[in-house]
Design a protein around this motif. Structure first.
Motif, PDB file in Angstrom:
ATOM      1  N   ALA A 197       0.839  -1.191   0.000  1.00 46.14           N
ATOM      2  CA  ALA A 197       0.000   0.000   0.000  1.00 46.14           C
ATOM      3  C   ALA A 197       0.881   1.250   0.000  1.00 46.14           C
ATOM      4  O   ALA A 197       2.032   1.215   0.441  1.00 46.14           O
ATOM      5  N   THR A 198       0.349   2.363  -0.530  1.00 45.85           N
ATOM      6  CA  THR A 198       1.137   3.595  -0.534  1.00 45.85           C
ATOM      7  C   THR A 198       1.210   4.213   0.847  1.00 45.85           C
ATOM      8  O   THR A 198       2.175   4.877   1.190  1.00 45.85           O
ATOM      9  N   GLU A 199       0.156   4.039   1.622  1.00 45.76           N
ATOM     10  CA  GLU A 199       0.163   4.664   2.947  1.00 45.76           C
ATOM     11  C   GLU A 199      -0.737   3.866   3.885  1.00 45.76           C
ATOM     12  O   GLU A 199      -1.430   2.952   3.460  1.00 45.76           O
ATOM     13  N   GLY A 200      -0.668   4.230   5.167  1.00 43.86           N
ATOM     14  CA  GLY A 200      -1.571   3.617   6.121  1.00 43.86           C
ATOM     15  C   GLY A 200      -0.888   2.624   7.038  1.00 43.86           C
ATOM     16  O   GLY A 200       0.332   2.501   7.061  1.00 43.86           O
ATOM     17  N   ALA A 201      -1.719   1.904   7.798  1.00 39.47           N
ATOM     18  CA  ALA A 201      -1.201   1.018   8.830  1.00 39.47           C
ATOM     19  C   ALA A 201      -0.862  -0.365   8.286  1.00 39.47           C
ATOM     20  O   ALA A 201      -0.027  -1.068   8.844  1.00 39.47           O
ATOM     21  N   ASP A 202      -1.501  -0.766   7.191  1.00 43.10           N
ATOM     22  CA  ASP A 202      -1.313  -2.132   6.705  1.00 43.10           C
ATOM     23  C   ASP A 202      -0.414  -2.197   5.480  1.00 43.10           C
ATOM     24  O   ASP A 202      -0.553  -1.402   4.557  1.00 43.10           O
ATOM     25  N   LEU A 203       0.491  -3.169   5.498  1.00 38.79           N
ATOM     26  CA  LEU A 203       1.395  -3.361   4.372  1.00 38.79           C
ATOM     27  C   LEU A 203       0.622  -3.709   3.108  1.00 38.79           C
ATOM     28  O   LEU A 203       0.889  -3.200   2.037  1.00 38.79           O
ATOM     29  N   MET A 204      -0.355  -4.636   3.266  1.00 37.04           N
ATOM     30  CA  MET A 204      -1.041  -5.156   2.076  1.00 37.04           C
ATOM     31  C   MET A 204      -2.543  -4.914   2.170  1.00 37.04           C
ATOM     32  O   MET A 204      -3.093  -4.752   3.242  1.00 37.04           O
ATOM     33  N   ARG A 205      -3.167  -4.911   1.011  1.00 36.99           N
ATOM     34  CA  ARG A 205      -4.621  -4.917   0.939  1.00 36.99           C
ATOM     35  C   ARG A 205      -4.994  -6.084   0.048  1.00 36.99           C
ATOM     36  O   ARG A 205      -5.174  -5.909  -1.159  1.00 36.99           O
ATOM     37  N   PRO A 206      -5.099  -7.275   0.656  1.00 35.02           N
ATOM     38  CA  PRO A 206      -5.285  -8.488  -0.147  1.00 35.02           C
ATOM     39  C   PRO A 206      -6.530  -8.421  -1.035  1.00 35.02           C
ATOM     40  O   PRO A 206      -6.539  -9.013  -2.117  1.00 35.02           O
ATOM     41  N   ASP A 207      -7.554  -7.677  -0.598  1.00 38.62           N
ATOM     42  CA  ASP A 207      -8.768  -7.615  -1.421  1.00 38.62           C
ATOM     43  C   ASP A 207      -8.478  -6.960  -2.766  1.00 38.62           C
ATOM     44  O   ASP A 207      -8.991  -7.378  -3.802  1.00 38.62           O
ATOM     45  N   LEU A 208      -7.621  -5.930  -2.759  1.00 40.51           N
ATOM     46  CA  LEU A 208      -7.287  -5.260  -4.022  1.00 40.51           C
ATOM     47  C   LEU A 208      -6.448  -6.164  -4.909  1.00 40.51           C
ATOM     48  O   LEU A 208      -6.656  -6.232  -6.120  1.00 40.51           O
ATOM     49  N   THR A 248       4.435 -10.510   9.586  1.00 39.33           N
ATOM     50  CA  THR A 248       4.204 -11.246  10.828  1.00 39.33           C
ATOM     51  C   THR A 248       2.753 -11.051  11.248  1.00 39.33           C
ATOM     52  O   THR A 248       2.045 -10.220  10.679  1.00 39.33           O
ATOM     53  N   ALA A 249       2.341 -11.835  12.257  1.00 38.73           N
ATOM     54  CA  ALA A 249       0.981 -11.700  12.755  1.00 38.73           C
ATOM     55  C   ALA A 249       0.734 -10.272  13.246  1.00 38.73           C
ATOM     56  O   ALA A 249      -0.379  -9.756  13.163  1.00 38.73           O
ATOM     57  N   ALA A 250       1.812  -9.622  13.701  1.00 39.94           N
ATOM     58  CA  ALA A 250       1.661  -8.258  14.209  1.00 39.94           C
ATOM     59  C   ALA A 250       1.662  -7.211  13.093  1.00 39.94           C
ATOM     60  O   ALA A 250       1.532  -6.023  13.357  1.00 39.94           O
ATOM     61  N   GLY A 251       1.828  -7.680  11.845  1.00 40.01           N
ATOM     62  CA  GLY A 251       1.794  -6.740  10.732  1.00 40.01           C
ATOM     63  C   GLY A 251       3.141  -6.139  10.393  1.00 40.01           C
ATOM     64  O   GLY A 251       3.213  -5.134   9.683  1.00 40.01           O
TER      65      GLY A 251
END
Lengths: 411, 117
Positions: A197-208, A248-251
């Motif tokens: 992802a370009t920004e935010g808390a999550d590395l990935m957005r699997p839905d996209l 990791t599970a913690a993101g």
């Protein structure tokens, strides 16, 4: 049938039903509204009794009648009303069309949404909304923009289709290749946002990422034997196959060199590998996506980070530099070369790229530099580069990764 | 559909080109114009005098104000236009790309607002 099951049918059929409806009624908005009407009717009827054998044909048929009702109600179009009604009725005679016609509708919709007259972010939003059938809320969330702003963007885009006369057609032969490249770029843009992802808390957005893969599969089925499409689909499948190992599970980010390769999706890798071979077998000059997929395939095949065929990877980047040169590819080439010739040689290349100013504002440049400096034991400069990399990204997991690297060097 | 193709180009730079280049450009424009007349796309088209000859008019609170020069100072200036008839935006874009100035300046393609009778 439960509302959940009905919802799934809507989700699966929305894009294709809409694609045909737009052709039948000749208007994006009218088609969308009429399809919503048809969904409302379906929700009522299907909950009570059986779902029709061909839900899409049913939806298109009901929506077509709803469109006619809507046109009749809209007195403002009085002058045009008869013409439009006549057209819809005329077009309806071809509702029971062969499957190829329906496939063409889907392609028309894809090419219209990815039309070069739209800004890239509008192409992506339109494609996710109409081809993938995501709600406006979901599309807004995917781009971290407000729902109202996204709704506005979509309304304006659909207005432009109508008012500027953007054709609802698959481009003619002589313009097909560049337009198809545009479509692939949109799909890849959706995928990369899902991958990192370009920004935010999550590395990935699997839905996209999943939507992009779905689009890639759809396009591969609609336009078979095209190296670019197969290559892109392979690339996405191979990248996405590593998903479970990448955080990791913690993101927190798990780097390629640290990943547990047992977590990679072997089935998906097999599919990706088959597609790469198909893509490279298509006659004509190699397509950039196919070469990128070939690189991903070498990673996917490698038993470990150390036993990766870095020499061949660097070689494939050189092929890419010849067929579609860009500073980003140069940077990737340098990173791969660092595994063959060592970090010092790679650093020279990276500094040469940045001296030319080709990657100004590209956030991964300081990260690559930092990594090379760290491996060369030039601690202070590495720390400085990690700080620059941290300042350059809006993505929390990347910031944590750089902080971890700095901590590791202090120990 | 009808489209207005607005030709934007840097006037100052265009004023500097030599006679040979300018004659070649005129010949290309002539050929282009003839081709869209033949294909039935041409409705109207003109070259404009430079923005140094422009006057901008506004009416505020019933009072007319005129200023010397164009509406906005931009890097490229409106230098001419074609009004064309084209099947759709793709056809209009294809024609716009053939305007000789497209190689040095920019062509803005705008659909004409048609009022329903």
């Amino acid at each position: 049938m439960t509302p959940g099951e009905i919802d799934k049918i809507f989700r699966d059929e929305a894009g294709r039903a809409l694609a045909t409806l737009i052709r039948l009624v000749g208007d994006f908005d009218l088609a969308e509204d009429a399809l919503q009407d048809a969904f409302a009717v379906a929700l009522e009827r299907w909950a009570a009794c059986e779902v029709p054998d061909n839900p899409r044909a049913w939806l298109v048929n009901v929506a077509r009648h709803k469109a006619i009702d809507r046109v009749r109600r809209q007195a403002i179009f009085r002058g045009k009303q008869q013409v439009l009604l006549h057209e819809i009725e005329l077009n309806a005679q071809t509702v029971d069309e062969p499957a190829t016609m329906l496939d063409d509708d889907m392609l028309r919709l894809i090419f219209t949404c990815c039309h070069p007259a739209f800004a890239p972010e509008v192409r992506v939003a339109l494609t996710l909304r109409t081809v993938c059938g995501l709600s406006t809320t979901q599309v807004a969330r995917a781009f971290l923009v407000g729902e109202e702003a996204m709704a506005q963007r979509l309304v304006r885009a659909k207005q432009k289709i109508r008012l500027a006369g953007i054709p609802y057609e698959v481009p003619e032969r002589d313009t097909l290749a560049p337009r198809l490249d545009g479509v692939l770029a949109v799909i890849y843009l959706v995928f990369t946002e899902g991958y990192v992802a370009t920004e935010g808390a999550d590395l990935m957005r699997p839905d996209l990422a999943a939507e992009a893969i779905r689009l890639g599969r759809l396009l591969d089925r609609l336009m078979p034997d095209r190296g670019g499409i197969k290559g892109l689909l392979a690339l996405m499948l191979l990248h996405d196959a590593r998903r479970a190992g990448r955080e990791t599970a913690a993101g927190d980010i798990v780097l390629l060199e640290e990943q547990d390769r047992m977590l990679w999706d072997r089935g998906q890798i097999e599919e990706g590998l088959r597609l790469v071979e198909d893509a490279l077998r298509v006659p004509g000059r190699p397509q950039p996506y196919a070469v990128q997929a070939a690189i991903a395939a070498l990673h996917a095949r490698a038993p470990s980070f150390e036993q990766t065929d870095w020499r061949q990877i660097a070689g494939l980047y050189e092929v890419l530099l010849r067929i579609s040169p860009s500073p980003v590819i140069e940077l990737n080439h340098a990173a791969a070369l660092s595994m063959v010739d060592g970090p010092a040689r790679a650093l020279d290349l990276v500094d040469a790229i940045s001296a030319r100013g080709g990657l100004r504002g590209y956030e991964l440049l300081p990260a690559v530099r930092a990594d090379l400096l760290r491996r060369m034991g030039r601690k202070d400069e590495a720390c400085e580069a990690y700080h620059a990399a941290t300042a350059a990204t809006q993505l929390e997991p990347l910031r944590r990764l750089y902080a971890r690297r700095v901590r590791e060097m202090d120990n | 559909m009808q489209y207005l193709l607005m030709i934007y180009q840097n006037e100052a730079e265009y004023a500097k080109i030599d006679t040979g280049t300018s004659q070649k450009m005129s010949a290309e424009y002539e050929a282009f114009t003839q081709s869209i007349i033949r294909n039935g796309n041409f409705k109207a088209g003109d070259r404009l005098r430079p923005t140094t000859t422009a006057t901008t008019v506004r009416v505020r609170d019933g009072k007319m104000l005129t200023t010397d020069g164009p509406f906005a100072e931009t890097r490229e200036q409106l230098g001419g236009y074609y009004l064309i008839e084209a099947k759709d935006l793709d056809a209009a874009i294809e024609i716009a790309a053939r305007i000789p100035s497209a190689r040095v300046g920019s062509i803005e393609v705008r659909p004409i607002w048609v009022y329903d009778k």
